[in-house]
Motif scaffolding. Structure first.
Motif, short mmCIF file in Angstrom:
data_model
loop_
_atom_site.label_atom_id
_atom_site.label_comp_id
_atom_site.label_asym_id
_atom_site.label_seq_id
_atom_site.Cartn_x
_atom_site.Cartn_y
_atom_site.Cartn_z
N GLN A 86 0.83 -1.20 0.00
CA GLN A 86 0.00 0.00 0.00
C GLN A 86 0.87 1.24 0.00
O GLN A 86 1.87 1.31 0.72
N ASP A 87 0.49 2.23 -0.79
CA ASP A 87 1.14 3.53 -0.78
C ASP A 87 0.54 4.33 0.38
O ASP A 87 -0.62 4.74 0.32
N MET A 88 1.30 4.52 1.43
CA MET A 88 0.76 5.17 2.62
C MET A 88 0.63 6.68 2.46
O MET A 88 0.09 7.35 3.34
N THR A 89 1.11 7.22 1.33
CA THR A 89 0.89 8.63 1.04
C THR A 89 -0.47 8.84 0.39
O THR A 89 -1.27 9.68 0.81
N THR A 90 -0.74 8.04 -0.64
CA THR A 90 -2.03 8.14 -1.34
C THR A 90 -3.08 7.21 -0.75
O THR A 90 -4.26 7.35 -1.04
N LEU A 91 -2.63 6.23 0.06
CA LEU A 91 -3.48 5.19 0.66
C LEU A 91 -4.01 4.19 -0.35
O LEU A 91 -4.88 3.37 -0.03
N ASP A 92 -3.47 4.23 -1.58
CA ASP A 92 -3.87 3.26 -2.59
C ASP A 92 -3.34 1.87 -2.22
O ASP A 92 -2.16 1.72 -1.86
N VAL A 93 -4.21 0.87 -2.31
CA VAL A 93 -3.84 -0.52 -2.05
C VAL A 93 -3.63 -1.22 -3.38
O VAL A 93 -4.49 -1.17 -4.26
N ALA A 94 -2.48 -1.86 -3.53
CA ALA A 94 -2.15 -2.51 -4.79
C ALA A 94 -3.10 -3.67 -5.06
O ALA A 94 -3.59 -4.33 -4.13
N ALA A 95 -3.36 -3.91 -6.34
CA ALA A 95 -4.22 -5.03 -6.72
C ALA A 95 -3.56 -6.37 -6.39
O ALA A 95 -4.22 -7.32 -5.97
N HIS A 96 -2.24 -6.44 -6.58
CA HIS A 96 -1.50 -7.68 -6.31
C HIS A 96 -0.98 -7.66 -4.88
O HIS A 96 -0.25 -6.75 -4.49
N GLN A 97 -1.37 -8.66 -4.11
CA GLN A 97 -1.04 -8.71 -2.68
C GLN A 97 -0.39 -10.05 -2.34
O GLN A 97 -1.01 -10.91 -1.72
N PRO A 98 0.88 -10.23 -2.70
CA PRO A 98 1.51 -11.54 -2.48
C PRO A 98 1.72 -11.89 -1.01
O PRO A 98 1.60 -13.05 -0.62
N TYR A 99 2.01 -10.90 -0.16
CA TYR A 99 2.36 -11.20 1.22
C TYR A 99 1.14 -11.63 2.04
O TYR A 99 1.16 -12.67 2.70
N ILE A 100 0.09 -10.81 2.00
CA ILE A 100 -1.05 -11.10 2.87
C ILE A 100 -1.81 -12.33 2.40
O ILE A 100 -2.36 -13.08 3.23
N HIS A 101 -1.83 -12.59 1.10
CA HIS A 101 -2.49 -13.79 0.63
C HIS A 101 -1.73 -15.04 1.11
O HIS A 101 -2.34 -16.00 1.58
#
Length: 218
Positions: A86-101
């Motif tokens: 996640q970009d903590m400046t814009t708060l945008d969450v990436a579509a691809h989430q390898p770690y949490i999945h």
């Protein structure tokens, strides 16, 4: 017969991590079985969550979780890298989430074996206790899994072979979490009653004592 508690848990939640020492102590002290049920964090479960909530939310969580850790003498540092991309400046969450999945599916695999609390406790320390930078690299997770009686490579292989099986477990957890009457983590559920937050464990014990909770014999 041991009383049964569900614990809905997110690998990204500092409060979920901070609940683990007291949870383990409760299981050690009392005749209670805790089934840790991993769910995806709000950043994944609720698209746009961080853009809809008060911008002070994330800053307060950082402040408060560090304070709780200091008060409880729990080793603590936010994971490097963040389990959510996640970009903590814009708060945008990436579509691809390898770690949490990966982490959440591994938690689901341990849940299927009936040992999710011990597995998640070991893995979470690697992320959160500040002793490791780059928890996703090298053999940090493998060593933690091995110490808790798991073969990480075998677990990863099983998840890769049938990811839908583990996603179904997670979805079942999320549905049960929602049905409990709360949406946040950590949420403990006993006899259909939710107890939200790492600071509600004493209240949970009080409630279970009213239902016959006993201490384990020495």
């Amino acid at each position: 017969m041991a009383l049964a508690v569900d614990l809905f848990f997110s690998f990204r939640s500092p409060y979920s991590y901070l609940a683990l020492p007291k949870t383990l102590q409760m299981v050690s002290d009392y005749d209670v079985e805790v089934t840790l049920r991993p769910v995806y964090p709000l950043a994944v479960r609720v698209p746009g969550f961080f853009k809809k909530t008060n911008p002070q939310f994330a800053r307060y969580v950082v402040l408060d979780s560090r304070r709780v850790a200091e008060h409880e003498n729990i080793p603590f540092r936010f994971p490097r890298p963040d389990p959510i991309v996640q970009d903590m400046t814009t708060l945008d969450v990436a579509a691809h989430q390898p770690y949490i999945h990966r982490l959440t599916r591994l938690g689901a695999a341990a849940q299927l074996e009936g040992r999710s609390l011990v597995f998640t406790s070991a893995i979470s320390r690697v992320l959160w206790d500040g002793s490791v930078k780059g928890w996703n690299e090298g053999d940090h997770l493998a060593q933690a899994a091995d110490a808790s009686g798991f073969d990480l490579a075998a677990m990863d292989a099983a998840v890769a072979a049938d990811p839908d099986r583990y996603e179904a477990v997670i979805k079942g957890n999320e549905d049960a979490h929602a049905a409990s009457g709360h949406w946040g983590v950590p949420t403990f559920v006993f006899a259909g009653e939710p107890f939200f937050g790492q600071d509600r464990i004493d209240l949970l014990i009080w409630r279970m004592e009213s239902k016959g909770l006993t201490r384990r014999s020495a």
